[in-house]
Design a protein around this motif. Structure first.
Motif, PDB file in Angstrom:
ATOM      1  N   UNK A  49      19.165  32.805 -17.363  1.00  0.00           N
ATOM      2  CA  UNK A  49      17.723  32.579 -17.380  1.00  0.00           C
ATOM      3  C   UNK A  49      17.247  31.986 -16.057  1.00  0.00           C
ATOM      4  N   UNK A  50      16.048  32.256 -15.733  1.00  0.00           N
ATOM      5  CA  UNK A  50      15.431  31.686 -14.527  1.00  0.00           C
ATOM      6  C   UNK A  50      15.297  30.186 -14.702  1.00  0.00           C
ATOM      7  N   UNK A  51      15.777  29.432 -13.706  1.00  0.00           N
ATOM      8  CA  UNK A  51      15.748  27.976 -13.795  1.00  0.00           C
ATOM      9  C   UNK A  51      14.320  27.430 -13.810  1.00  0.00           C
ATOM     10  N   UNK A  52      13.396  28.177 -13.156  1.00  0.00           N
ATOM     11  CA  UNK A  52      12.022  27.676 -13.051  1.00  0.00           C
ATOM     12  C   UNK A  52      11.175  28.057 -14.262  1.00  0.00           C
ATOM     13  N   UNK A  53      11.370  29.322 -14.748  1.00  0.00           N
ATOM     14  CA  UNK A  53      10.493  29.811 -15.815  1.00  0.00           C
ATOM     15  C   UNK A  53      11.201  29.971 -17.151  1.00  0.00           C
ATOM     16  N   UNK A  54      12.514  29.884 -17.170  1.00  0.00           N
ATOM     17  CA  UNK A  54      13.257  30.029 -18.417  1.00  0.00           C
ATOM     18  C   UNK A  54      13.276  31.441 -18.940  1.00  0.00           C
ATOM     19  N   UNK A  55      12.881  32.428 -18.116  1.00  0.00           N
ATOM     20  CA  UNK A  55      12.896  33.832 -18.515  1.00  0.00           C
ATOM     21  C   UNK A  55      14.197  34.496 -18.054  1.00  0.00           C
ATOM     22  N   UNK A  56      14.553  35.622 -18.716  1.00  0.00           N
ATOM     23  CA  UNK A  56      15.760  36.363 -18.336  1.00  0.00           C
ATOM     24  C   UNK A  56      15.574  36.987 -16.951  1.00  0.00           C
ATOM     25  N   UNK A  57      16.690  37.010 -16.197  1.00  0.00           N
ATOM     26  CA  UNK A  57      16.672  37.537 -14.822  1.00  0.00           C
ATOM     27  C   UNK A  57      16.977  39.030 -14.858  1.00  0.00           C
ATOM     28  N   UNK A  58      15.924  39.831 -15.164  1.00  0.00           N
ATOM     29  CA  UNK A  58      16.104  41.276 -15.283  1.00  0.00           C
ATOM     30  C   UNK A  58      15.801  42.022 -13.990  1.00  0.00           C
ATOM     31  N   UNK A  59      15.295  41.311 -12.976  1.00  0.00           N
ATOM     32  CA  UNK A  59      14.883  41.983 -11.743  1.00  0.00           C
ATOM     33  C   UNK A  59      15.686  41.463 -10.537  1.00  0.00           C
ATOM     34  N   UNK A  60      15.727  42.321  -9.492  1.00  0.00           N
ATOM     35  CA  UNK A  60      16.408  41.952  -8.228  1.00  0.00           C
ATOM     36  C   UNK A  60      15.445  42.182  -7.087  1.00  0.00           C
ATOM     37  N   UNK A  61      15.173  41.128  -6.313  1.00  0.00           N
ATOM     38  CA  UNK A  61      14.265  41.221  -5.165  1.00  0.00           C
ATOM     39  C   UNK A  61      15.051  41.698  -3.952  1.00  0.00           C
ATOM     40  N   UNK A  62      14.722  42.900  -3.456  1.00  0.00           N
ATOM     41  CA  UNK A  62      15.407  43.460  -2.287  1.00  0.00           C
ATOM     42  C   UNK A  62      15.088  42.654  -1.032  1.00  0.00           C
TER      43      UNK A  62
END
Length: 467
Positions: free
Chosen positions: A95-108
């Protein structure tokens, strides 16, 4: 939940620095570093093949020395690897440490895993992709990088093993050269020591001869001085006597006094003939020896019936026994020997013998009257001063008992040096210009002759002296 940075550090610790993958059956060495069992064993195997017999290795990371006995299974590291693998399997739950959402994306653009809220906020306008889509492409790039780096690692290890072998080879070459230099200087020292003894002996003999002449002249003067003292006493007695005594036979007395003469003693010049140019001896042993070189030929009347002599009498070869040879009391009858034609009765002499690559021979000098039948005993006390090549390239001096000669290289040409007055017989390896052996000082009184004994599959050749 562990942060991404902490997970990265843990993964680096659990990654093998040889294959760059998570360790498989991790093995630790004494320095504390761990590697895959197959990776570290493969390196040890390659090093052993490159340098035969190598049993001590260096740690690929810190160069700490270890043996395969020091490898031990690292259970703790194995547990860490298992934890990382389980976390990888549940990666989708990160999960994202800041938003608590799942990390489904990758920033190129940033190279980070993000959630949908990050994409709308901090990463707005960045090129992003689903994790599943980015995963395969980057995995292939990473695998390609691993392959390339592994090839470079193997190449590096090969270079390193090559350099290790170079170091070993260099040490071997240096050691061989070191021993050769030591041997050369030892031979030179031996030669100079023998030359020193010869020159000092000759100087001593010259001193004895000059002292003998001077003392003889001194004794003559002493005798003349006594005669003059007697005449003086006789004349003084007449002068002090009576008139009759003085005049009695005075003319005979005066006449006798006038006949007394004093011869001028021999003027013995203190000119020393024994001189030595040490620098010449030091720089050219061969040149020094060849100043005394003589021409040696073989005497057919002494040759054993099983020997063949060349027409110029400079080469002898063993063969079948010859019949109808001229009868000679000088001939050797029991052993395949032959003597030189001319002998030595004084002075210093040197001759060379080309022994080639023969398997067996004796050479040196002997007295003219040595035994030549089955009772021949080849020792100094029986008139022989010789060295021998035995089987398996073993060299000995025929002293009592035998003296083993440890030569650094096989001589192809042997030099024989005789100093008759000094009682010395020395042998030299003329191929290398070094001393082989000198017999203990002897006392020569008979004629010395060059001596040769030739065994099967060998021949000896007497080269002409250098002009």
């Amino acid at each position: 939940m562990a942060s991404a940075a902490n997970m990265k550090n843990i993964r680096e610790i659990a990654t093998c620095s040889i294959c760059f993958n998570l360790m498989t059956h991790p093995m630790s060495i004494r320095c504390g570093h761990s590697f895959c069992q197959s990776c570290i064993m493969d390196i040890c195997k390659k090093l052993s093949q490159w340098q035969e017999g190598l049993k001590i290795f260096n740690c690929p990371l810190c160069q700490h020395r270890f043996t395969t006995k020091h490898l031990s299974y690292n259970r703790d590291m194995e547990n860490i690897v298992e934890v990382i693998k389980r976390m990888d399997e549940t990666d989708h739950e990160m999960l994202c440490e800041e938003h608590g959402e799942q990390l489904h994306l990758f920033c190129e653009d940033e190279g980070q895993l993000i959630c949908w809220r990050c994409e709308r906020a901090q990463h707005k306008g960045h090129a992003t992709a689903l994790v599943e889509d980015a995963y395969q492409g980057y995995k292939e790039q990473l695998q390609s990088a691993v392959t390339k780096l592994s090839e470079l690692q193997e190449k590096c290890m090969n270079y390193k093993m090559f350099m290790t072998k170079k170091i070993t080879d260099l040490k071997d070459v240096i050691e061989i050269q070191r021993q050769h230099i030591k041997s050369e200087f030892k031979n030179l020292q031996t030669f100079l020591h023998e030359e020193e003894k010869c020159y000092l002996w000759r100087l001593e003999k010259e001193e004895e001869q000059m002292l003998r002449r001077i003392k003889a002249s001194e004794a003559n003067l002493e005798q003349k001085s006594n005669e003059l003292s007697n005449h003086i006493l006789e004349l003084e007695a007449k002068c002090q006597g009576s008139v009759q005594n003085l005049l009695q036979d005075v003319k005979h007395t005066l006449s006798k006094s006038l006949t007394v003469k004093l011869e001028t003693p021999e003027n013995i010049a203190l000119e020393i003939h024994t001189t030595c140019n040490v620098s010449e001896l030091y720089f050219d042993v061969k040149k020094t020896l060849r100043r005394y070189q003589v021409s040696v030929t073989l005497d057919p009347s002494t040759a054993h019936s099983g020997l063949f002599l060349a027409e110029d009498r400079r080469q002898v070869t063993p063969g079948y026994s010859q019949e109808n040879l001229e009868a000679s009391s000088k001939r050797f009858t029991a052993f395949p020997c032959v003597l030189g034609s001319k002998g030595f009765t004084s002075g210093r002499h040197f001759f060379e013998v080309d022994v080639g690559e023969g398997t067996g021979w004796d050479l040196g000098v002997c007295r003219e009257n040595v035994q030549r039948g089955t009772d021949m005993k080849q020792k100094p006390e029986f008139g022989f001063w010789t060295i021998r090549l035995c089987k398996k390239n073993k060299y000995v001096a025929l002293t009592s008992p035998l003296t083993s000669l440890h030569l650094s290289e096989q001589p192809l040409v042997v030099g024989v040096f005789i100093d008759y007055e000094a009682g010395l017989v020395s042998f030299y390896n003329m191929s290398a210009g070094c001393h082989i052996f000198t017999f203990p000082k002897a006392s020569f009184s008979d004629t010395l002759l060059p001596f040769f004994q030739v065994y099967q599959h060998s021949s000896l050749f007497l080269p002409l002296p250098d002009v």
